[in-house]
Design an enzyme around this catalytic site. Structure first.
Site, PDB file in Angstrom:
ATOM      1  N   THR A 162       0.862  -1.168   0.000  1.00 10.33           N
ATOM      2  CA  THR A 162       0.000   0.000   0.000  1.00 10.33           C
ATOM      3  C   THR A 162       0.913   1.237   0.000  1.00 10.33           C
ATOM      4  O   THR A 162       2.055   1.148   0.431  1.00 10.33           O
ATOM      5  CB  THR A 162      -0.848  -0.064   1.296  1.00 10.33           C
ATOM      6  N   THR A 175      -4.781   1.844  -1.090  1.00 12.49           N
ATOM      7  CA  THR A 175      -4.486   0.412  -0.999  1.00 12.49           C
ATOM      8  C   THR A 175      -5.259  -0.378  -2.033  1.00 12.49           C
ATOM      9  O   THR A 175      -6.417  -0.067  -2.319  1.00 12.49           O
ATOM     10  CB  THR A 175      -4.821  -0.135   0.410  1.00 12.49           C
ATOM     11  N   ASN A 232      -4.784  -3.607  -1.441  1.00 14.02           N
ATOM     12  CA  ASN A 232      -4.615  -4.697  -0.473  1.00 14.02           C
ATOM     13  C   ASN A 232      -3.381  -5.526  -0.759  1.00 14.02           C
ATOM     14  O   ASN A 232      -2.313  -5.174  -0.299  1.00 14.02           O
ATOM     15  CB  ASN A 232      -5.854  -5.583  -0.354  1.00 14.02           C
ATOM     16  N   ASP A 237     -10.192  -7.890   3.741  1.00 13.16           N
ATOM     17  CA  ASP A 237     -10.319  -6.963   4.871  1.00 13.16           C
ATOM     18  C   ASP A 237     -11.648  -7.155   5.614  1.00 13.16           C
ATOM     19  O   ASP A 237     -11.826  -6.630   6.704  1.00 13.16           O
ATOM     20  CB  ASP A 237     -10.184  -5.505   4.397  1.00 13.16           C
ATOM     21  N   SER A 273     -10.877  -1.102   7.287  1.00 14.17           N
ATOM     22  CA  SER A 273      -9.490  -0.859   6.876  1.00 14.17           C
ATOM     23  C   SER A 273      -8.653  -0.529   8.100  1.00 14.17           C
ATOM     24  O   SER A 273      -9.188  -0.245   9.176  1.00 14.17           O
ATOM     25  CB  SER A 273      -9.443   0.309   5.895  1.00 14.17           C
ATOM     26  N   SER A 274      -7.323  -0.573   7.932  1.00  8.64           N
ATOM     27  CA  SER A 274      -6.418  -0.095   8.988  1.00  8.64           C
ATOM     28  C   SER A 274      -5.709   1.182   8.559  1.00  8.64           C
ATOM     29  O   SER A 274      -4.848   1.691   9.284  1.00  8.64           O
ATOM     30  CB  SER A 274      -5.381  -1.168   9.317  1.00  8.64           C
ATOM     31  N   GLY A 316       1.328  -1.137   5.521  1.00  8.88           N
ATOM     32  CA  GLY A 316       1.739  -2.182   6.469  1.00  8.88           C
ATOM     33  C   GLY A 316       0.595  -3.013   7.017  1.00  8.88           C
ATOM     34  O   GLY A 316       0.758  -3.659   8.058  1.00  8.88           O
ATOM     35  N   GLY A 317      -0.568  -2.995   6.340  1.00  6.00           N
ATOM     36  CA  GLY A 317      -1.678  -3.834   6.798  1.00  6.00           C
ATOM     37  C   GLY A 317      -2.046  -3.509   8.226  1.00  6.00           C
ATOM     38  O   GLY A 317      -2.199  -2.339   8.603  1.00  6.00           O
TER      39      GLY A 317
HETATM   40  O1  DON Z   1      -7.006  -1.237   4.233  1.00  2.86           O
HETATM   41  C1  DON Z   1      -6.271  -2.029   4.825  1.00  2.86           C
HETATM   42  O2  DON Z   1      -6.167  -2.068   6.040  1.00  2.86           O
HETATM   43  C2  DON Z   1      -5.445  -2.991   4.009  1.00  2.86           C
HETATM   44  N1  DON Z   1      -6.052  -3.152   2.723  1.00  2.86           N
HETATM   45  C3  DON Z   1      -4.018  -2.496   3.923  1.00  2.86           C
HETATM   46  C4  DON Z   1      -3.112  -3.428   3.196  1.00  2.86           C
HETATM   47  C5  DON Z   1      -1.694  -3.017   3.224  1.00  2.86           C
HETATM   48  O3  DON Z   1      -1.299  -2.073   3.881  1.00  2.86           O
HETATM   49  C6  DON Z   1      -0.796  -3.861   2.411  1.00  2.86           C
HETATM   50  N2  DON Z   1       0.518  -3.287   2.259  1.00  2.86           N
HETATM   51  N3  DON Z   1       1.393  -3.146   3.038  1.00  2.86           N
END
Ligand code: DON
Length: 326
Positions: free
Chosen positions: A124, A142, A144, A166, A195-196, A216-217
């Site tokens: 992301t 993102t 994802n 998610d 989402s995060s 960073g998810g």
């Molecule tokens: O929105 C979210 O929380 C996830 N889709 C974020 C995914 C993400 O940060 C992947 N990359 N590092």
């Protein structure tokens, strides 16, 4: 337009056996016949199958074969490939003498140069803007995971996301980031997943003074938290704040995830004494921070773990923009 092609196998020999194997566009057959041909010249049996003597010769032969694969092999319908260049008597003789002469491991760079491309991360993305006039932008986008849904919107070049993970697929079942959820985040038509993402602007007296964020998810939220704590509470400049090792806890798994350099041995020992358990993690996140100092100077830093950068353009205050660019 795909049609099946029947091709002639490549052929060779090894210690009295005929060898038939897969021809290009597989590199398998030509490389195998080459390596068997080269190694036939050495007393592998006498030295044993896993002796250093044997493994050294195998490794020297393998790296040369794969270097040739990288440089010259491809679909023979599109690119002229002469199998003899890879497995003919002449090349085998040359390689045999090179392997025989290698008293030590030959550096790969000596065998051939390869263009090493900077690794492009699959993350992301986050970026931020902080302007002298007080305008600010914090933006995280993102799709994802790698390539999102693997679909593009028409011919726009915009890759569509795949945020279904998610959602909470099942109460308590962890998603790709180990996050668990419940019915509040269950999949439903027309519903957006939890989402995060945490693009964040900090204000002082109503005026934007800081912009923070990261990919960073599940770790996005705690990375942003620590970036802000490091600047506001611990008085670090933006580079130190972003570069500092991180810790992360997301309820489940139950351990505190810690980057390798995080926490001194005595801090770890005290925390262990308090009942904390640790799980080491590779460096993660790709944070950025922008911060307006009290004298108005704009500072910015991008994460030394990532590929971002900080920079200033246009009407920058007198003292200019400071901070680290990796
Ligand atoms: O929105 C979210 O929380 C996830 N889709 C974020 C995914 C993400 O940060 C992947 N990359 N590092």
């Amino acid at each position: 337009g795909y049609t099946v092609k029947q091709r002639k196998p490549v052929t060779g020999s090894y210690q009295g056996y005929g060898v038939k194997s897969m021809p290009p566009p597989s590199s398998g057959g030509v490389l195998l016949v080459q390596m068997l041909g080269v190694l036939e010249g050495f007393d592998l049996k006498g030295h044993g199958y896993d002796s250093a003597w044997t493994v050294h010769r195998m490794a020297e032969s393998m790296k040369r074969a794969y270097a040739m694969r990288a440089k010259g092999l491809g679909d023979p319908d599109h690119h002229t490939v002469d199998n003899a260049d890879y497995m003919g008597a002449k090349v085998i003789k040359r390689l045999k003498s090179e392997v025989a002469a290698s008293k030590r491991a030959t550096p790969s760079a000596k065998i051939g140069q390869v263009v090493v491309r900077p690794e492009e991360r699959t993350d992301t993305s986050h970026f931020g803007v902080l302007m002298a006039n007080g305008d600010a932008v914090g933006c995280t986008q993102t799709i994802n995971l790698l390539y999102g849904s693997g679909r593009m919107a028409g011919k726009t070049g915009v890759v569509l996301n795949n945020e279904m993970d998610d959602f909470s697929a099942l109460p308590g079942a962890p998603n790709a980031f180990g996050l668990v959820g419940d019915v509040a985040n269950a999949v439903a038509p027309g519903k957006r997943p939890l989402s995060s993402m945490t693009p964040t602007i900090l204000l002082k007296d109503g005026r934007a003074v800081g912009v923070f964020g990261t990919p960073g998810g599940s770790t996005i939220i705690t990375t942003t938290l620590q970036s802000i704590l490091n600047v506001v509470t611990h008085g670090m400049d933006v580079s130190a704040a972003i570069g500092a090792p991180r810790v992360h806890h997301q309820w489940y798994p139950e351990s505190l995830l810690i980057e390798e350099d995080a926490l001194s041995p005595d801090t770890r020992a005290i925390l262990r004494g308090l009942g904390h358990t640790f799980k080491p993690r590779e460096p993660y996140g790709n944070a950025m921070a922008l911060w307006r100092l009290e004298d108005g100077t704009l500072t910015g830093a991008a994460d030394p773990r990532g590929e971002g950068t900080a920079g200033g353009v246009g009407d920058v205050p007198q003292d200019g923009l400071t901070g680290a660019t990796p």
